[in-house]
Design an enzyme around this catalytic site. Structure first.
Site, short mmCIF file in Angstrom:
data_model
loop_
_atom_site.label_atom_id
_atom_site.label_comp_id
_atom_site.label_asym_id
_atom_site.label_seq_id
_atom_site.Cartn_x
_atom_site.Cartn_y
_atom_site.Cartn_z
N SER A 13 0.82 -1.21 0.00
CA SER A 13 0.00 0.00 0.00
C SER A 13 0.85 1.26 0.00
CB SER A 13 -0.95 -0.07 1.21
OG SER A 13 -0.84 0.98 2.08
N GLY A 14 0.24 2.39 -0.32
CA GLY A 14 0.84 3.71 -0.13
C GLY A 14 2.14 3.94 -0.87
N ILE A 15 3.12 4.45 -0.13
CA ILE A 15 4.39 4.86 -0.72
C ILE A 15 5.16 3.64 -1.26
CG2 ILE A 15 6.61 5.95 -0.20
CD1 ILE A 15 5.08 7.71 1.87
N ASP A 61 6.03 -10.30 8.44
CA ASP A 61 5.66 -9.36 9.49
C ASP A 61 6.96 -8.78 10.04
OD1 ASP A 61 4.96 -7.96 11.71
OD2 ASP A 61 3.69 -9.53 12.58
N TYR A 152 7.42 8.34 17.34
CA TYR A 152 7.40 8.30 15.87
C TYR A 152 8.50 9.22 15.34
CZ TYR A 152 5.85 8.66 11.02
OH TYR A 152 5.81 8.64 9.63
N LYS A 156 11.98 8.26 13.24
CA LYS A 156 12.28 8.81 11.91
C LYS A 156 13.60 9.60 11.93
CE LYS A 156 8.87 7.05 9.68
NZ LYS A 156 9.15 6.04 8.64
N THR A 187 -2.06 8.34 1.92
CA THR A 187 -1.98 6.88 2.02
C THR A 187 -2.93 6.41 3.13
OG1 THR A 187 -0.28 6.77 3.73
CG2 THR A 187 0.48 7.06 1.45
N1 LIG Z 1 1.78 8.99 4.63
C1 LIG Z 1 2.51 9.98 5.16
O1 LIG Z 1 2.03 11.12 5.35
C2 LIG Z 1 3.94 9.73 5.50
C3 LIG Z 1 4.77 10.84 5.74
C4 LIG Z 1 6.10 10.62 6.07
C5 LIG Z 1 6.59 9.33 6.15
N2 LIG Z 1 5.76 8.28 5.92
C6 LIG Z 1 6.34 6.94 6.03
O2 LIG Z 1 6.16 6.26 4.81
C7 LIG Z 1 6.21 4.85 5.03
C8 LIG Z 1 5.07 4.20 4.27
O3 LIG Z 1 3.85 4.61 4.85
P1 LIG Z 1 2.55 4.90 3.98
O4 LIG Z 1 2.18 6.31 4.20
O5 LIG Z 1 2.73 4.40 2.61
O6 LIG Z 1 1.49 4.04 4.80
P2 LIG Z 1 0.55 2.81 4.41
O7 LIG Z 1 -0.21 3.09 3.17
O8 LIG Z 1 -0.20 2.52 5.66
O9 LIG Z 1 1.59 1.64 4.10
C9 LIG Z 1 2.32 1.06 5.13
C10 LIG Z 1 2.98 -0.20 4.59
O10 LIG Z 1 3.76 -0.78 5.64
C11 LIG Z 1 3.41 -2.14 5.76
N3 LIG Z 1 3.53 -2.60 7.13
C12 LIG Z 1 2.98 -2.05 8.24
N4 LIG Z 1 3.25 -2.82 9.33
C13 LIG Z 1 3.99 -3.87 8.86
C14 LIG Z 1 4.56 -5.02 9.47
N5 LIG Z 1 4.41 -5.27 10.80
N6 LIG Z 1 5.27 -5.87 8.70
C15 LIG Z 1 5.40 -5.66 7.37
N7 LIG Z 1 4.87 -4.60 6.73
C16 LIG Z 1 4.17 -3.72 7.47
C17 LIG Z 1 1.95 -2.24 5.27
O11 LIG Z 1 1.69 -3.53 4.76
P3 LIG Z 1 0.81 -4.69 5.46
O12 LIG Z 1 -0.27 -4.05 6.24
O13 LIG Z 1 0.35 -5.52 4.29
O14 LIG Z 1 1.80 -5.44 6.29
C18 LIG Z 1 1.96 -1.24 4.13
O15 LIG Z 1 2.42 -1.86 2.95
C19 LIG Z 1 6.16 4.68 6.55
O16 LIG Z 1 7.46 4.42 7.03
C20 LIG Z 1 5.70 6.04 7.05
O17 LIG Z 1 6.14 6.29 8.36
C21 LIG Z 1 4.46 8.43 5.59
#
Ligand SMILES: NC(=O)c1ccc[n+]([C@@H]2O[C@H](COP(=O)([O-])OP(=O)(O)OC[C@H]3O[C@@H](n4cnc5c(N)ncnc54)[C@H](OP(=O)(O)O)[C@@H]3O)[C@@H](O)[C@H]2O)c1
Length: 265
Positions: A13-15, A61, A152, A156, A187
């Site tokens: 998902s997401g990024i 996981d 958090y 980071k 996301t």
């Molecule tokens: N969105 C923002 O505004 C933002 C801003 C700055 C940084 N970030 C960072 O960007 C990164 C990606 O986040 P996102 O925004 O794309 O969020 P997201 O859409 O919720 O995606 C998170 C991803 O991490 C995986 N994940 C979560 N827990 C996990 C686990 N225990 N084991 C394996 N995979 C796991 C999820 O897959 P499953 O659920 O299938 O395991 C999913 O693919 C994160 O590190 C986040 O902190 C996000």
């Protein structure tokens, strides 16, 4: 990014999903990892059909050290792997202290420990292979630590420091690291954490595909740190220059005069 297989964590998902899509478009074979195997398999089928690349699915996981070790071993033992994108991560809404704050263990296990272990495995393997790229997703929150969940932000900040420090260790090996500092990105991360981002103006929220396009352009341009939203890179360079200017005064044999409480010192 040199050709070869790229491992993308958090690709369901997401990024992470956007990285998988863009790297497949560029012709990379992929290893996509996360917990949701059904979503990963659907993505793998779509990317193979659209771009003719091979996509292996790894259900992992990353809060579980055994799964992290298995993925690290795959990176170490498969000589085709030349890139790692650490995107798996989670967020906790609100503040750190107080009984209503959720368990932060899984967040730190995924955002910090798993990322660290996979980065070390990849850096070691890529040095032996003569090259490779490691992209670590940090966050723009490190520039405003007082506004977000302390653990958090701290996680980071660790990712940023780890990436900058290791980049200096791999200089000259053909290996490169990059920390990406996204701002708010559209996301699932907020829904998953039960956070409400409706108050955040749309003008502050980027689509993940645009974020990834910019972040990879930063990687291609040789940046160790990329802030996709930042219009003028001179602002980041000024920040680095201000930090470097502290250098000559960070370690002396006596405290600064303003702290000299004892005349004997
Ligand atoms: N969105 C923002 O505004 C933002 C801003 C700055 C940084 N970030 C960072 O960007 C990164 C990606 O986040 P996102 O925004 O794309 O969020 P997201 O859409 O919720 O995606 C998170 C991803 O991490 C995986 N994940 C979560 N827990 C996990 C686990 N225990 N084991 C394996 N995979 C796991 C999820 O897959 P499953 O659920 O299938 O395991 C999913 O693919 C994160 O590190 C986040 O902190 C996000």
């Amino acid at each position: 990014m040199q050709q070869g297989t790229a491992v993308v964590t958090g690709a369901s998902s997401g990024i992470g999903r956007a990285y998988a899509q863009e790297l497949a478009r560029r012709g990379h074979d992929l290893v996509v990892a996360a917990r949701d195997e059904a979503r990963l398999s659907a993505l793998a089928a779509q990317l193979s059909a659209d771009h003719g690349v091979t996509v292996d699915v790894v259900r992992a996981d990353l809060a579980d050290s055994a799964d992290v070790a298995r993925l690290a071993e795959q990176i170490t033992s498969d000589p085709r792997i030349s890139a790692l994108v650490n995107c798996a991560g989670l967020w906790i809404a609100g503040r750190t202290l107080g009984s209503d704050s959720p368990d932060h263990g899984p967040m730190l296990a995924v955002n910090v420990v798993a990322l660290q272990e996979l980065t070390l495995a990849a850096a070691t393997a890529f040095i032996a292979r003569g090259g490779g790229g490691i992209i670590n997703i940090s966050s723009a929150v490190v520039m405003a630590p007082e506004r977000f969940h302390a653990l958090y932000v701290a996680g980071k900040a660790y990712v940023l420091a780890l990436t900058e420090a290791l980049q200096s260790e791999v200089a000259g090996t053909g290996v490169r690291l990059q920390a990406v500092l996204p701002g708010f990105t559209k996301t699932e991360i907020f829904d998953r954490a039960g956070g409400d981002v409706s108050a955040i103006p749309d003008a502050m929220k980027m689509a993940p595909d645009l974020l990834v396009e910019a972040a990879l352009a930063g990687f291609d341009a040789g940046e160790t740190v990329t802030i996709p939203s930042l219009p003028d890179v001179a602002d980041w360079e000024a920040f680095l220059a201000a930090r470097a200017a502290l250098g000559p005064n960070l370690s002396h044999d006596r405290p600064a005069p303003r702290y000299r409480l004892s005349a004997a010192v």
